[in-house]
Write a protein that holds these residues in place. Structure first.
Motif, PDB file in Angstrom:
ATOM      1  N   ILE A   1       0.805  -1.260  -0.204  1.00 40.22           N
ATOM      2  CA  ILE A   1       0.010  -0.062  -0.034  1.00 40.22           C
ATOM      3  C   ILE A   1       0.815   1.395  -0.140  1.00 40.22           C
ATOM      4  O   ILE A   1       0.680   2.152  -0.559  1.00 40.22           O
ATOM      5  CB  ILE A   1      -0.764   0.004   1.364  1.00 40.22           C
ATOM      6  CG1 ILE A   1      -1.998  -1.075   1.137  1.00 40.22           C
ATOM      7  CG2 ILE A   1      -1.688   1.399   1.304  1.00 40.22           C
ATOM      8  CD1 ILE A   1      -2.941  -1.258   2.159  1.00 40.22           C
ATOM      9  N   PHE A   2       2.065   1.276   0.795  1.00 38.46           N
ATOM     10  CA  PHE A   2       2.911   2.291   0.830  1.00 38.46           C
ATOM     11  C   PHE A   2       3.703   2.402  -0.327  1.00 38.46           C
ATOM     12  O   PHE A   2       3.611   3.696  -0.977  1.00 38.46           O
ATOM     13  CB  PHE A   2       3.906   2.049   1.847  1.00 38.46           C
ATOM     14  CG  PHE A   2       3.420   2.655   3.107  1.00 38.46           C
ATOM     15  CD1 PHE A   2       3.965   3.922   3.562  1.00 38.46           C
ATOM     16  CD2 PHE A   2       2.850   1.905   4.076  1.00 38.46           C
ATOM     17  CE1 PHE A   2       3.319   4.386   4.985  1.00 38.46           C
ATOM     18  CE2 PHE A   2       2.630   2.349   5.316  1.00 38.46           C
ATOM     19  CZ  PHE A   2       2.508   3.705   5.869  1.00 38.46           C
ATOM     20  N   VAL A   3       4.053   1.230  -1.174  1.00 39.17           N
ATOM     21  CA  VAL A   3       4.833   1.461  -2.445  1.00 39.17           C
ATOM     22  C   VAL A   3       3.847   2.086  -3.413  1.00 39.17           C
ATOM     23  O   VAL A   3       4.212   2.816  -4.122  1.00 39.17           O
ATOM     24  CB  VAL A   3       5.511   0.127  -2.713  1.00 39.17           C
ATOM     25  CG1 VAL A   3       5.897   0.181  -4.311  1.00 39.17           C
ATOM     26  CG2 VAL A   3       6.399  -0.343  -1.547  1.00 39.17           C
ATOM     27  N   PHE A   4       2.438   1.278  -3.446  1.00 35.67           N
ATOM     28  CA  PHE A   4       1.437   1.750  -4.544  1.00 35.67           C
ATOM     29  C   PHE A   4       1.089   3.253  -4.559  1.00 35.67           C
ATOM     30  O   PHE A   4       1.203   4.085  -5.454  1.00 35.67           O
ATOM     31  CB  PHE A   4       0.194   0.998  -4.265  1.00 35.67           C
ATOM     32  CG  PHE A   4      -0.868   1.553  -5.176  1.00 35.67           C
ATOM     33  CD1 PHE A   4      -0.959   0.629  -6.664  1.00 35.67           C
ATOM     34  CD2 PHE A   4      -1.693   2.505  -5.094  1.00 35.67           C
ATOM     35  CE1 PHE A   4      -1.897   0.904  -7.421  1.00 35.67           C
ATOM     36  CE2 PHE A   4      -2.705   2.663  -6.066  1.00 35.67           C
ATOM     37  CZ  PHE A   4      -2.821   2.114  -7.336  1.00 35.67           C
ATOM     38  N   SER A   5       1.146   4.153  -3.193  1.00 32.63           N
ATOM     39  CA  SER A   5       0.986   5.406  -3.057  1.00 32.63           C
ATOM     40  C   SER A   5       2.168   6.115  -3.446  1.00 32.63           C
ATOM     41  O   SER A   5       1.905   7.432  -3.909  1.00 32.63           O
ATOM     42  CB  SER A   5       0.679   5.690  -1.486  1.00 32.63           C
ATOM     43  OG  SER A   5       1.719   5.378  -0.901  1.00 32.63           O
ATOM     44  N   MET A   6       3.442   5.494  -3.432  1.00 31.08           N
ATOM     45  CA  MET A   6       4.371   6.430  -4.027  1.00 31.08           C
ATOM     46  C   MET A   6       4.595   6.372  -5.401  1.00 31.08           C
ATOM     47  O   MET A   6       4.895   7.375  -6.155  1.00 31.08           O
ATOM     48  CB  MET A   6       5.815   5.574  -3.488  1.00 31.08           C
ATOM     49  CG  MET A   6       7.022   6.248  -4.004  1.00 31.08           C
ATOM     50  SD  MET A   6       8.506   5.508  -2.978  1.00 31.08           S
ATOM     51  CE  MET A   6       8.711   3.940  -3.781  1.00 31.08           C
ATOM     52  N   ILE A   7       4.130   5.524  -6.305  1.00 30.01           N
ATOM     53  CA  ILE A   7       4.161   5.123  -7.653  1.00 30.01           C
ATOM     54  C   ILE A   7       3.160   5.923  -8.373  1.00 30.01           C
ATOM     55  O   ILE A   7       2.969   6.529  -9.258  1.00 30.01           O
ATOM     56  CB  ILE A   7       4.099   3.699  -8.150  1.00 30.01           C
ATOM     57  CG1 ILE A   7       5.437   3.235  -7.494  1.00 30.01           C
ATOM     58  CG2 ILE A   7       4.365   3.570  -9.636  1.00 30.01           C
ATOM     59  CD1 ILE A   7       5.465   1.779  -7.644  1.00 30.01           C
ATOM     60  N   PHE A   8       1.737   5.741  -7.655  1.00 27.79           N
ATOM     61  CA  PHE A   8       0.433   6.129  -8.435  1.00 27.79           C
ATOM     62  C   PHE A   8      -0.287   7.312  -7.326  1.00 27.79           C
ATOM     63  O   PHE A   8      -0.261   6.943  -6.164  1.00 27.79           O
ATOM     64  CB  PHE A   8      -0.510   5.113  -8.505  1.00 27.79           C
ATOM     65  CG  PHE A   8       0.063   4.169  -9.357  1.00 27.79           C
ATOM     66  CD1 PHE A   8       0.143   4.020 -10.984  1.00 27.79           C
ATOM     67  CD2 PHE A   8       0.672   2.833  -8.805  1.00 27.79           C
ATOM     68  CE1 PHE A   8       0.588   3.065 -11.487  1.00 27.79           C
ATOM     69  CE2 PHE A   8       1.103   1.777  -9.632  1.00 27.79           C
ATOM     70  CZ  PHE A   8       0.944   2.004 -10.950  1.00 27.79           C
TER      71      PHE A   8
ATOM     72  N   ASN B   1       6.212  10.308   3.663  1.00 27.61           N
ATOM     73  CA  ASN B   1       6.958  10.185   2.616  1.00 27.61           C
ATOM     74  C   ASN B   1       7.535   8.806   2.406  1.00 27.61           C
ATOM     75  O   ASN B   1       8.327   8.342   3.206  1.00 27.61           O
ATOM     76  CB  ASN B   1       8.542  11.008   2.399  1.00 27.61           C
ATOM     77  CG  ASN B   1       9.289  11.162   1.293  1.00 27.61           C
ATOM     78  OD1 ASN B   1       9.456   9.934   0.543  1.00 27.61           O
ATOM     79  ND2 ASN B   1       9.556  12.261   0.800  1.00 27.61           N
ATOM     80  N   THR B   2       7.147   8.086   1.281  1.00 24.62           N
ATOM     81  CA  THR B   2       7.381   6.587   1.323  1.00 24.62           C
ATOM     82  C   THR B   2       8.596   6.200   1.317  1.00 24.62           C
ATOM     83  O   THR B   2       9.047   5.197   1.737  1.00 24.62           O
ATOM     84  CB  THR B   2       6.284   5.954   0.257  1.00 24.62           C
ATOM     85  OG1 THR B   2       5.044   6.192   0.285  1.00 24.62           O
ATOM     86  CG2 THR B   2       6.456   4.472   0.070  1.00 24.62           C
ATOM     87  N   PHE B   3       9.370   7.065   0.295  1.00 28.33           N
ATOM     88  CA  PHE B   3      10.886   6.715   0.296  1.00 28.33           C
ATOM     89  C   PHE B   3      11.669   6.755   1.627  1.00 28.33           C
ATOM     90  O   PHE B   3      12.584   5.816   1.768  1.00 28.33           O
ATOM     91  CB  PHE B   3      11.447   7.920  -0.817  1.00 28.33           C
ATOM     92  CG  PHE B   3      13.027   7.801  -0.863  1.00 28.33           C
ATOM     93  CD1 PHE B   3      13.593   6.764  -1.380  1.00 28.33           C
ATOM     94  CD2 PHE B   3      13.785   8.870  -0.282  1.00 28.33           C
ATOM     95  CE1 PHE B   3      14.865   6.561  -1.711  1.00 28.33           C
ATOM     96  CE2 PHE B   3      15.018   8.656  -0.254  1.00 28.33           C
ATOM     97  CZ  PHE B   3      15.843   7.660  -1.006  1.00 28.33           C
TER      98      PHE B   3
END
Length: 292
Positions: free
Chosen positions: A115-122, A152-154
């Motif tokens: 979910i975190f990674v998805f929010s970073m990409i899209f 900030n997901t990164f």
């Protein structure tokens, strides 16, 4: 040894020369801006200033520090950077700690991670995001500069990778002594994570200090602009109304020197803070990116 071979030495010399050239290219523009800010009106307007002030003058700095709009923008940026960085650090710690656990310890960890990674990409796009900000009443508010970028997901990924590199025996010992997860996080993990903390703090500080678009988008009054937005209107849009210069002052003070003084003052805080965090920054980037 390979580092004693001739090809390695040649490469090392070329690499050092290249890095010195890049450093000079980064430093020279700042020296030029500083020289212009200390020059007089005639020299600045005639473009006679290179790397040394011509006709030394402090009028640009006096005018800048007497400009209430500039000072208010500077205060908003300082407040935003301090509060925004603090909130980002807290959220990053609280998110990275559970996500650094194994699936056996934290069920559903993989789902939350994606979910975190998805929010970073899209993302939903600028218009839906603007509508959400408007509907929840954050327009023309200081918090619109802080809350939308609080997660900030990164930085979360960087921190959780660093947490994974901490020996599990430390956590197990703390839990056996009766510490809960919050106590373990703040008393065990964070004190030994200074390189990673300095890294994400620097990233967050630079983001908040240099961010100008959100102020331009969500603030309707120029008096509420953060410093980066104020500088964008003065330098890029060349809106001189916020410089508060009357015709008499324009006879003795150059707009060029005032802009140069504002640019240097706006850059100074990050330039001052970075050397103190640089050694932690390099170590934190290395450890946080390779461990996991």
């Amino acid at each position: 040894m390979y580092h004693k071979s001739m090809p390695y030495r040649v490469f090392n010399v070329i690499n050092i020369c290249f890095l010195i050239l890049v450093a000079i290219m980064c430093i020279v523009p700042m020296i030029h801006v500083l020289a212009v800010s200390f020059s007089n009106k005639a020299a600045a307007d005639a473009n006679l200033v290179n790397l040394w002030p011509v006709g030394f003058s402090l009028e640009a700095y006096k005018k800048t520090m007497n400009n209430p709009i500039f000072l208010n923008s500077l205060w908003i940026s300082l407040l935003r950077t301090v509060i925004g960085t603090g909130i980002t650090l807290l959220i990053t710690f609280l998110a990275a700690y559970p996500l650094s656990k194994e699936n056996s310890e934290f069920k559903g960890r993989t789902v939350y991670s994606w979910i975190f990674v998805f929010s970073m990409i899209f993302n939903g796009g600028l218009v839906p995001f603007y509508m959400v900000i408007q509907k929840i009443g954050l327009m023309d508010s200081f918090w619109v500069l802080v809350l939308p970028g609080a997660v900030n997901t990164f930085l979360v990924i960087l921190m959780l990778n660093f947490f994974r590199g901490i020996p599990k025996e430390l956590e197990e010992a703390a839990l056996m002594d009766g510490a809960n997860h919050f106590r373990t996080l703040f008393s065990i993990f964070l004190p030994i994570s200074m390189p990673s903390i300095a890294t994400i703090a620097l990233f967050s500080m630079v983001f908040h200090w240099n961010s100008w678009f959100d102020g331009l988008l969500y603030m309707n009054n120029a008096k509420d602009y953060p410093l980066a937005t104020f500088m964008q209107t003065v330098i890029i849009k060349r809106d001189m109304s916020t410089m508060a210069m009357n015709p008499k002052e324009m006879e003795t003070i150059s707009q060029t020197t005032v802009r140069a003084a504002q640019i240097f003052i706006g850059s100074a805080p990050i330039l001052i803070v970075y050397p103190f965090l640089q050694r932690f920054f390099v170590k934190g980037m290395t450890l946080g990116s390779v461990k996991g």
